[in-house]
Motif scaffolding. Structure first.
Motif, PDB file in Angstrom:
ATOM      1  N   VAL A 171      84.724  47.947  78.831  1.00 50.24           N
ATOM      2  CA  VAL A 171      84.001  47.034  77.950  1.00 50.24           C
ATOM      3  C   VAL A 171      83.660  47.607  76.260  1.00 50.24           C
ATOM      4  O   VAL A 171      83.177  48.783  76.393  1.00 50.24           O
ATOM      5  CB  VAL A 171      82.809  46.673  78.543  1.00 50.24           C
ATOM      6  CG1 VAL A 171      81.883  45.531  77.686  1.00 50.24           C
ATOM      7  CG2 VAL A 171      82.984  46.211  79.902  1.00 50.24           C
ATOM      8  N   LEU A 172      84.420  46.950  75.444  1.00 53.83           N
ATOM      9  CA  LEU A 172      84.283  47.609  74.151  1.00 53.83           C
ATOM     10  C   LEU A 172      83.142  47.056  73.378  1.00 53.83           C
ATOM     11  O   LEU A 172      82.418  46.002  73.793  1.00 53.83           O
ATOM     12  CB  LEU A 172      85.475  46.994  73.290  1.00 53.83           C
ATOM     13  CG  LEU A 172      86.885  47.622  74.137  1.00 53.83           C
ATOM     14  CD1 LEU A 172      88.115  47.021  73.323  1.00 53.83           C
ATOM     15  CD2 LEU A 172      86.835  49.179  73.901  1.00 53.83           C
ATOM     16  N   PRO A 173      82.603  47.876  72.333  1.00 52.44           N
ATOM     17  CA  PRO A 173      81.212  47.521  71.818  1.00 52.44           C
ATOM     18  C   PRO A 173      81.714  46.367  70.815  1.00 52.44           C
ATOM     19  O   PRO A 173      82.616  45.904  70.316  1.00 52.44           O
ATOM     20  CB  PRO A 173      80.939  48.734  71.193  1.00 52.44           C
ATOM     21  CG  PRO A 173      82.171  49.572  70.763  1.00 52.44           C
ATOM     22  CD  PRO A 173      83.152  49.099  72.006  1.00 52.44           C
ATOM     23  N   ASN A 174      80.514  45.824  70.048  1.00 53.07           N
ATOM     24  CA  ASN A 174      80.337  45.071  69.024  1.00 53.07           C
ATOM     25  C   ASN A 174      81.370  45.173  67.941  1.00 53.07           C
ATOM     26  O   ASN A 174      82.232  44.718  67.254  1.00 53.07           O
ATOM     27  CB  ASN A 174      79.096  44.548  68.581  1.00 53.07           C
ATOM     28  CG  ASN A 174      78.837  43.632  67.460  1.00 53.07           C
ATOM     29  OD1 ASN A 174      79.782  43.134  67.226  1.00 53.07           O
ATOM     30  ND2 ASN A 174      77.718  43.147  67.227  1.00 53.07           N
TER      31      ASN A 174
ATOM     32  N   PHE B  76      90.939  46.372  78.878  1.00 54.96           N
ATOM     33  CA  PHE B  76      90.003  46.349  77.616  1.00 54.96           C
ATOM     34  C   PHE B  76      89.462  45.157  77.371  1.00 54.96           C
ATOM     35  O   PHE B  76      90.199  44.172  77.212  1.00 54.96           O
ATOM     36  CB  PHE B  76      90.956  46.892  76.529  1.00 54.96           C
ATOM     37  CG  PHE B  76      91.476  47.998  76.464  1.00 54.96           C
ATOM     38  CD1 PHE B  76      90.769  49.126  76.894  1.00 54.96           C
ATOM     39  CD2 PHE B  76      92.950  48.172  75.848  1.00 54.96           C
ATOM     40  CE1 PHE B  76      91.354  50.517  76.766  1.00 54.96           C
ATOM     41  CE2 PHE B  76      93.365  49.463  76.266  1.00 54.96           C
ATOM     42  CZ  PHE B  76      92.814  50.787  76.432  1.00 54.96           C
ATOM     43  N   ASP B  77      88.254  44.772  77.635  1.00 53.63           N
ATOM     44  CA  ASP B  77      87.346  43.756  77.397  1.00 53.63           C
ATOM     45  C   ASP B  77      87.128  43.646  76.203  1.00 53.63           C
ATOM     46  O   ASP B  77      86.101  44.359  75.769  1.00 53.63           O
ATOM     47  CB  ASP B  77      86.239  43.739  78.640  1.00 53.63           C
ATOM     48  CG  ASP B  77      85.293  42.682  78.374  1.00 53.63           C
ATOM     49  OD1 ASP B  77      85.664  41.708  77.613  1.00 53.63           O
ATOM     50  OD2 ASP B  77      84.552  42.377  79.569  1.00 53.63           O
ATOM     51  N   PHE B  78      87.444  42.812  75.274  1.00 54.62           N
ATOM     52  CA  PHE B  78      87.260  42.498  73.916  1.00 54.62           C
ATOM     53  C   PHE B  78      86.031  41.378  73.722  1.00 54.62           C
ATOM     54  O   PHE B  78      86.016  41.071  72.602  1.00 54.62           O
ATOM     55  CB  PHE B  78      88.521  42.201  73.115  1.00 54.62           C
ATOM     56  CG  PHE B  78      89.247  43.284  72.608  1.00 54.62           C
ATOM     57  CD1 PHE B  78      89.102  43.712  71.135  1.00 54.62           C
ATOM     58  CD2 PHE B  78      90.159  43.735  73.321  1.00 54.62           C
ATOM     59  CE1 PHE B  78      89.744  44.859  70.782  1.00 54.62           C
ATOM     60  CE2 PHE B  78      90.787  45.025  72.897  1.00 54.62           C
ATOM     61  CZ  PHE B  78      90.704  45.422  71.581  1.00 54.62           C
ATOM     62  N   SER B  79      85.438  40.912  74.695  1.00 47.95           N
ATOM     63  CA  SER B  79      84.626  39.940  74.663  1.00 47.95           C
ATOM     64  C   SER B  79      83.352  40.101  73.669  1.00 47.95           C
ATOM     65  O   SER B  79      82.845  39.030  73.298  1.00 47.95           O
ATOM     66  CB  SER B  79      83.844  39.514  76.060  1.00 47.95           C
ATOM     67  OG  SER B  79      83.429  40.362  76.621  1.00 47.95           O
TER      68      SER B  79
ATOM     69  N   MET C 192      95.861  46.276  79.902  1.00 50.73           N
ATOM     70  CA  MET C 192      95.716  44.775  79.379  1.00 50.73           C
ATOM     71  C   MET C 192      94.504  44.431  78.661  1.00 50.73           C
ATOM     72  O   MET C 192      93.557  45.380  78.442  1.00 50.73           O
ATOM     73  CB  MET C 192      95.506  44.120  80.810  1.00 50.73           C
ATOM     74  CG  MET C 192      96.831  44.130  81.937  1.00 50.73           C
ATOM     75  SD  MET C 192      96.315  44.188  83.470  1.00 50.73           S
ATOM     76  CE  MET C 192      95.568  45.911  83.705  1.00 50.73           C
ATOM     77  N   ILE C 193      94.573  43.463  77.819  1.00 43.39           N
ATOM     78  CA  ILE C 193      93.622  43.082  76.995  1.00 43.39           C
ATOM     79  C   ILE C 193      92.969  41.753  77.470  1.00 43.39           C
ATOM     80  O   ILE C 193      93.971  40.834  77.872  1.00 43.39           O
ATOM     81  CB  ILE C 193      94.103  42.791  75.564  1.00 43.39           C
ATOM     82  CG1 ILE C 193      94.409  44.152  74.821  1.00 43.39           C
ATOM     83  CG2 ILE C 193      93.212  42.127  74.558  1.00 43.39           C
ATOM     84  CD1 ILE C 193      95.187  44.167  73.586  1.00 43.39           C
ATOM     85  N   LYS C 194      91.732  41.473  77.348  1.00 42.42           N
ATOM     86  CA  LYS C 194      91.104  40.161  77.868  1.00 42.42           C
ATOM     87  C   LYS C 194      90.020  39.923  76.715  1.00 42.42           C
ATOM     88  O   LYS C 194      89.311  40.609  76.281  1.00 42.42           O
ATOM     89  CB  LYS C 194      90.787  40.042  79.320  1.00 42.42           C
ATOM     90  CG  LYS C 194      89.280  40.821  79.510  1.00 42.42           C
ATOM     91  CD  LYS C 194      88.999  40.148  80.823  1.00 42.42           C
ATOM     92  CE  LYS C 194      87.610  41.071  81.237  1.00 42.42           C
ATOM     93  NZ  LYS C 194      86.876  40.374  82.487  1.00 42.42           N
ATOM     94  N   GLY C 195      89.751  38.720  76.509  1.00 38.68           N
ATOM     95  CA  GLY C 195      88.539  38.198  76.003  1.00 38.68           C
ATOM     96  C   GLY C 195      88.413  38.313  74.387  1.00 38.68           C
ATOM     97  O   GLY C 195      87.644  37.840  73.724  1.00 38.68           O
ATOM     98  N   ALA C 196      89.479  38.617  73.998  1.00 43.60           N
ATOM     99  CA  ALA C 196      89.758  38.633  72.501  1.00 43.60           C
ATOM    100  C   ALA C 196      89.618  37.324  71.709  1.00 43.60           C
ATOM    101  O   ALA C 196      90.188  36.278  72.237  1.00 43.60           O
ATOM    102  CB  ALA C 196      91.206  39.276  72.043  1.00 43.60           C
ATOM    103  N   LYS C 197      88.874  37.022  70.724  1.00 44.55           N
ATOM    104  CA  LYS C 197      88.554  35.860  70.147  1.00 44.55           C
ATOM    105  C   LYS C 197      88.215  36.018  68.538  1.00 44.55           C
ATOM    106  O   LYS C 197      88.043  36.972  68.196  1.00 44.55           O
ATOM    107  CB  LYS C 197      87.417  35.017  70.823  1.00 44.55           C
ATOM    108  CG  LYS C 197      86.087  35.913  70.724  1.00 44.55           C
ATOM    109  CD  LYS C 197      85.047  35.090  71.526  1.00 44.55           C
ATOM    110  CE  LYS C 197      83.508  35.968  71.548  1.00 44.55           C
ATOM    111  NZ  LYS C 197      83.801  37.305  72.061  1.00 44.55           N
TER     112      LYS C 197
END
Length: 94
Positions: free
Chosen positions: A8-11, A39-42, A70-75
């Protein structure tokens, strides 16, 4: 069933997160039971070129260890930056 570990990546994902990012990625790559790293980009609202470089460096290490990244949650702007850097060619998006 494959086992994936999440990072889980930070802000603010920049070089200031380097030590923690390295610790988490190392742990995942060294764990023989983990087949992939997500990598959780949420939560990410900012990332810079240092973050992109760190991702690429660890992707090479993961590939050498036969692990997927993998990448997830990028917006928003984060997703646009990843797209401009052609990360979709390197990482699977889930």
């Amino acid at each position: 069933m494959s086992k994936h570990a999440g990072v889980v990546l930070p802000n603010k994902f920049d070089y200031g997160y380097h030590a923690e990012f390295q610790r988490q990625c190392s742990m995942c790559i060294d764990d023989a039971t983990i087949e992939g790293i997500v990598f959780d980009f949420s939560r990410v609202e900012y990332l810079d070129s240092a973050a992109l470089g760190m991702m690429l460096m660890w992707q090479r290490r993961a590939a050498a260890a036969n692990k997927k990244m993998m990448i997830k949650g990028a917006k928003g702007a984060t997703a646009q930056i990843l797209a401009m850097a052609n990360m979709q060619r390197i990482f699977e998006y889930i």
